[in-house]
Write a protein that holds these residues in place. Structure first.
Motif, PDB file in Angstrom:
ATOM      1  N   TYR A  45       0.810  -1.219   0.000  1.00 11.68           N
ATOM      2  CA  TYR A  45       0.000   0.000   0.000  1.00 11.68           C
ATOM      3  C   TYR A  45       0.846   1.273   0.000  1.00 11.68           C
ATOM      4  O   TYR A  45       0.628   2.200   0.783  1.00 11.68           O
ATOM      5  CB  TYR A  45      -0.975   0.008   1.184  1.00 11.68           C
ATOM      6  CG  TYR A  45      -2.062  -1.036   1.074  1.00 11.68           C
ATOM      7  CD1 TYR A  45      -2.932  -1.054  -0.017  1.00 11.68           C
ATOM      8  CD2 TYR A  45      -2.211  -2.010   2.067  1.00 11.68           C
ATOM      9  CE1 TYR A  45      -3.925  -2.017  -0.126  1.00 11.68           C
ATOM     10  CE2 TYR A  45      -3.207  -2.976   1.965  1.00 11.68           C
ATOM     11  CZ  TYR A  45      -4.067  -2.970   0.858  1.00 11.68           C
ATOM     12  OH  TYR A  45      -5.050  -3.924   0.746  1.00 11.68           O
ATOM     13  N   GLY A  46       1.832   1.302  -0.895  1.00 13.77           N
ATOM     14  CA  GLY A  46       2.624   2.520  -1.075  1.00 13.77           C
ATOM     15  C   GLY A  46       3.789   2.693  -0.136  1.00 13.77           C
ATOM     16  O   GLY A  46       4.448   3.738  -0.155  1.00 13.77           O
ATOM     17  N   ASN A  47       4.082   1.677   0.669  1.00 13.20           N
ATOM     18  CA  ASN A  47       5.203   1.766   1.615  1.00 13.20           C
ATOM     19  C   ASN A  47       6.129   0.562   1.463  1.00 13.20           C
ATOM     20  O   ASN A  47       5.693  -0.520   1.085  1.00 13.20           O
ATOM     21  CB  ASN A  47       4.678   1.819   3.056  1.00 13.20           C
ATOM     22  CG  ASN A  47       3.870   3.073   3.324  1.00 13.20           C
ATOM     23  OD1 ASN A  47       4.400   4.175   3.276  1.00 13.20           O
ATOM     24  ND2 ASN A  47       2.582   2.906   3.589  1.00 13.20           N
ATOM     25  N   PHE A  69       5.344   7.297  -6.749  1.00 13.51           N
ATOM     26  CA  PHE A  69       5.087   6.386  -7.860  1.00 13.51           C
ATOM     27  C   PHE A  69       3.587   6.146  -7.991  1.00 13.51           C
ATOM     28  O   PHE A  69       2.905   5.836  -7.009  1.00 13.51           O
ATOM     29  CB  PHE A  69       5.805   5.055  -7.661  1.00 13.51           C
ATOM     30  CG  PHE A  69       5.751   4.156  -8.869  1.00 13.51           C
ATOM     31  CD1 PHE A  69       6.686   4.282  -9.880  1.00 13.51           C
ATOM     32  CD2 PHE A  69       4.759   3.195  -9.000  1.00 13.51           C
ATOM     33  CE1 PHE A  69       6.643   3.459 -11.006  1.00 13.51           C
ATOM     34  CE2 PHE A  69       4.699   2.380 -10.116  1.00 13.51           C
ATOM     35  CZ  PHE A  69       5.639   2.513 -11.118  1.00 13.51           C
ATOM     36  N   PHE A  70       3.070   6.295  -9.207  1.00 15.82           N
ATOM     37  CA  PHE A  70       1.662   6.074  -9.522  1.00 15.82           C
ATOM     38  C   PHE A  70       1.528   4.947 -10.549  1.00 15.82           C
ATOM     39  O   PHE A  70       2.405   4.781 -11.404  1.00 15.82           O
ATOM     40  CB  PHE A  70       1.045   7.340 -10.127  1.00 15.82           C
ATOM     41  CG  PHE A  70       0.666   8.391  -9.126  1.00 15.82           C
ATOM     42  CD1 PHE A  70      -0.654   8.545  -8.721  1.00 15.82           C
ATOM     43  CD2 PHE A  70       1.626   9.243  -8.586  1.00 15.82           C
ATOM     44  CE1 PHE A  70      -1.018   9.520  -7.807  1.00 15.82           C
ATOM     45  CE2 PHE A  70       1.281  10.216  -7.666  1.00 15.82           C
ATOM     46  CZ  PHE A  70      -0.048  10.356  -7.267  1.00 15.82           C
ATOM     47  N   PRO A  71       0.414   4.207 -10.509  1.00 12.95           N
ATOM     48  CA  PRO A  71       0.213   3.166 -11.523  1.00 12.95           C
ATOM     49  C   PRO A  71      -0.037   3.724 -12.909  1.00 12.95           C
ATOM     50  O   PRO A  71       0.166   3.036 -13.905  1.00 12.95           O
ATOM     51  CB  PRO A  71      -1.003   2.388 -11.011  1.00 12.95           C
ATOM     52  CG  PRO A  71      -1.702   3.310 -10.077  1.00 12.95           C
ATOM     53  CD  PRO A  71      -0.648   4.191  -9.477  1.00 12.95           C
ATOM     54  N   SER A  72      -0.488   5.008 -13.011  1.00  9.57           N
ATOM     55  CA  SER A  72      -0.717   5.593 -14.337  1.00  9.57           C
ATOM     56  C   SER A  72      -0.471   7.090 -14.324  1.00  9.57           C
ATOM     57  O   SER A  72      -0.686   7.770 -13.309  1.00  9.57           O
ATOM     58  CB  SER A  72      -2.151   5.320 -14.816  1.00  9.57           C
ATOM     59  OG  SER A  72      -3.062   6.249 -14.255  1.00  9.57           O
ATOM     60  N   GLY A  73      -0.058   7.604 -15.477  1.00  7.12           N
ATOM     61  CA  GLY A  73       0.144   9.033 -15.628  1.00  7.12           C
ATOM     62  C   GLY A  73      -1.164   9.797 -15.628  1.00  7.12           C
ATOM     63  O   GLY A  73      -1.214  10.949 -15.178  1.00  7.12           O
ATOM     64  N   HIS A 236      -8.140   7.721  -5.265  1.00  3.86           N
ATOM     65  CA  HIS A 236      -8.338   7.247  -6.641  1.00  3.86           C
ATOM     66  C   HIS A 236      -8.195   5.729  -6.777  1.00  3.86           C
ATOM     67  O   HIS A 236      -8.365   5.185  -7.866  1.00  3.86           O
ATOM     68  CB  HIS A 236      -7.321   7.923  -7.578  1.00  3.86           C
ATOM     69  CG  HIS A 236      -7.780   9.226  -8.133  1.00  3.86           C
ATOM     70  ND1 HIS A 236      -8.158   9.393  -9.445  1.00  3.86           N
ATOM     71  CD2 HIS A 236      -7.928  10.441  -7.552  1.00  3.86           C
ATOM     72  CE1 HIS A 236      -8.504  10.647  -9.649  1.00  3.86           C
ATOM     73  NE2 HIS A 236      -8.377  11.309  -8.512  1.00  3.86           N
ATOM     74  N   GLY A 237      -7.846   5.051  -5.697  1.00  4.39           N
ATOM     75  CA  GLY A 237      -7.638   3.606  -5.771  1.00  4.39           C
ATOM     76  C   GLY A 237      -6.291   3.236  -6.344  1.00  4.39           C
ATOM     77  O   GLY A 237      -6.093   2.111  -6.813  1.00  4.39           O
ATOM     78  N   GLY A 238      -5.335   4.182  -6.284  1.00  2.00           N
ATOM     79  CA  GLY A 238      -4.016   3.925  -6.854  1.00  2.00           C
ATOM     80  C   GLY A 238      -3.058   3.201  -5.930  1.00  2.00           C
ATOM     81  O   GLY A 238      -1.988   2.770  -6.363  1.00  2.00           O
ATOM     82  N   ASP A 239      -3.422   3.083  -4.645  1.00  2.00           N
ATOM     83  CA  ASP A 239      -2.583   2.337  -3.709  1.00  2.00           C
ATOM     84  C   ASP A 239      -2.942   0.858  -3.788  1.00  2.00           C
ATOM     85  O   ASP A 239      -3.643   0.319  -2.919  1.00  2.00           O
ATOM     86  CB  ASP A 239      -2.792   2.854  -2.276  1.00  2.00           C
ATOM     87  CG  ASP A 239      -1.809   3.938  -1.907  1.00  2.00           C
ATOM     88  OD1 ASP A 239      -0.743   4.017  -2.541  1.00  2.00           O
ATOM     89  OD2 ASP A 239      -2.120   4.717  -0.987  1.00  2.00           O
ATOM     90  N   LEU A 240      -2.452   0.185  -4.816  1.00  2.11           N
ATOM     91  CA  LEU A 240      -2.647  -1.259  -4.909  1.00  2.11           C
ATOM     92  C   LEU A 240      -1.904  -1.926  -3.753  1.00  2.11           C
ATOM     93  O   LEU A 240      -0.964  -1.356  -3.192  1.00  2.11           O
ATOM     94  CB  LEU A 240      -2.131  -1.783  -6.245  1.00  2.11           C
ATOM     95  CG  LEU A 240      -2.601  -1.056  -7.522  1.00  2.11           C
ATOM     96  CD1 LEU A 240      -2.143  -1.810  -8.748  1.00  2.11           C
ATOM     97  CD2 LEU A 240      -4.099  -0.862  -7.535  1.00  2.11           C
TER      98      LEU A 240
END
Length: 367
Positions: A45-47, A69-73, A236-240
C-alpha cells in the motif's frame, strides 16, 4: 493473417521493426525480475524499501524534493492539477488543445474534479509565451507537454520555455510538466533533467514510453505537494496492495536506457532524412527534436497500406502497424526510436526506402 488489421499483423511478422524496444510480451517483466533477489520484500500500500528507494532515486534525478510512484500518468496528472487548483481555490487550468487530458481521458478532469480547462494555442503548434500572456482567463496552473506528441513531438526553444516559467512565477501561476517523454528531449536541449525540471513546480514522467517498462509514472515536486498527492492516490484507488512489478521494471529499464536517449535522437534524425527523400513523404518535424516524429504521405491511406504490405513481405522490415487517415489523400503514422532500430542491417534499411520511394512514384503514375 487477421482480416481486421492486416497491416498490424504483417508488421508483427516482419524480421525487423523500426520503432520501439521490441515486443511487449512477458519477457519484458521476466528480464527485469531476473535481476532481483527473490527475498526482497514487496511494497505494501505505497510503503516499503522497493518503492521508497525508487521514489528517492527519481526525485534526485529530477532535482525535486520528493516524488511518488503512480500506476498511471492519467491518475498522477489529474491529481497534480487538482492540488494546485485547491491551493488557489480556482478550478481552472490551461493546456494545449491536443493535450492527453483533453483528447484521451474521457473528460476525467472535468467529471472527477470539476476543473475547467482553458485551451491555448493553435492545434498545429506549441504553446508560446504570447499565448500565456494573452490569456483572458485567470488560472491556477498551466500544463506544458514536452514534447507535444500529437503534433509530431514538437518542442519550444529553451529560451521560450524559461520565459514562460518566469512569467508564471511572477503571476503566481503553477507550472506543471507533462513529461511523459521527458528523458527523450534532454539531448535536444542539452540540459539535464534537473535543469529542465527546475522551471516547473511539478513534473510527471512515464516509465513505459521511452524507458520501456511495464507501466507506471512518477509525480515529483515539493514534499507538501507529494504528501497531498499520496492522499489523492488513495482516494483514486491507486494504492494497490503492491506495485513492485511496475517499480522493478521501471527501475531496471531506466538504468538500461536513460543514457541511450542521445543515440535514439541521432537515429531519429537519420531515419527522418530517409523518409524525407521519398516521393510524397514528409516528416513532422522535418528534423526531429526527440526520438519521435510523424510521417505524412500525400497518398490515399489504402494505397499506402497496400505498398507497405508488399514491402513487409519482400524486405521483412516493418515501418508501422497503423496508419491514420487525415483526408482522402493524406495519411500518417508515428515513429518512436528505441533499441530495435540499431539492429537493422544498413543495406536492408536502404533497400526498404529505395523500394518505398519507387512504389510511391509508380502509384502516382498509375493515377
Amino acid at each position: 493473417m487477421s482480416q481486421e488489421n492486416p497491416l498490424l499483423e504483417a508488421f508483427k511478422d516482419t524480421e525487423y521493426q523500426i520503432s520501439g524496444h521490441g515486443k511487449r510480451d512477458i519477457s519484458v517483466l521476466k528480464e527485469a525480475m531476473d535481476t532481483i533477489d527473490g527475498q526482497l520484500e514487496s511494497d505494501v500500500y505505497g510503503n516499503g524499501k522497493v518503492i521508497d528507494d525508487f521514489q528517492e532515486k527519481i526525485a534526485k534525478f529530477l532535482g525535486k524534493e520528493s516524488s511518488v510512484f503512480f500506476p498511471s500518468g492519467t491518475m498522477a496528472q489529474q491529481i497534480a492539477l487538482r492540488i494546485w487548483c485547491d491551493q488557489k481555490r480556482l478550478k481552472k487550468v490551461a493546456y494545449h488543445p491536443l493535450s492527453h487530458l483533453e483528447i484521451h481521458e474521457e473528460d476525467g478532469l472535468k467529471k472527477l474534479h470539476g476543473i475547467e480547462p482553458i485551451l491555448l494555442a493553435d492545434k498545429k503548434r506549441v504553446i508560446t509565451l504570447n499565448d500565456v500572456v494573452n490569456m483572458k482567463e485567470e488560472i491556477s496552473c498551466l500544463l506544458l507537454e514536452l514534447p507535444q506528441r500529437e503534433i509530431g513531438g514538437q518542442l519550444p526553444e529553451y529560451e521560450e520555455l524559461a520565459a514562460i516559467s518566469n512569467y508564471c512565477r511572477d503571476k503566481g501561476i503553477k507550472l506543471h510538466l507533462d513529461g511523459a517523454r521527458l528523458f527523450e528531449i534532454l539531448p535536444f536541449y542539452q540540459k539535464s533533467a534537473a535543469e529542465i525540471c527546475s522551471l516547473f513546480d511539478s513534473i510527471y514522467v512515464s516509465f513505459y514510453k521511452g524507458i520501456g517498462g511495464i507501466a507506471g509514472a512518477i509525480l515529483a515536486g515539493p514534499k507538501d505537494f507529494t504528501d497531498e498527492s499520496k492522499v489523492w492516490k488513495r482516494r483514486h484507488g491507486g494504492d494497490l496492495i503492491s506495485l513492485y512489478p511496475y517499480i522493478i521494471s521501471a527501475n531496471y529499464y531506466f538504468d538500461q536506457r536513460v543514457n541511450k536517449m542521445e543515440q535514439y535522437y541521432e537515429e531519429a534524425k537519420e531515419l527522418a532524412a530517409l523518409y524525407n527523400q521519398c516521393y510524397c513523404v514528409k516528416t513532422v518535424p522535418l528534423e526531429p527534436v526527440s526520438n519521435m516524429f510523424h510521417v505524412y504521405f500525400t497518398v490515399p491511406k489504402n494505397k499506402v497500406e497496400s505498398i507497405l504490405l508488399e514491402l513487409y513481405k519482400e524486405i521483412e522490415i516493418g515501418l508501422t502497424g497503423s496508419l491514420r487517415e487525415v483526408s482522402e489523400s493524406v495519411c500518417y503514422f508515428e515513429v518512436n526510436i528505441g533499441d530495435q532500430y540499431t539492429n537493422i542491417p544498413s543495406e536492408r534499411l536502404k533497400k526498404v526506402f529505395f523500394s518505398l520511394d519507387k512504389r510511391l512514384r509508380e502509384s502516382r503514375i498509375q493515377v
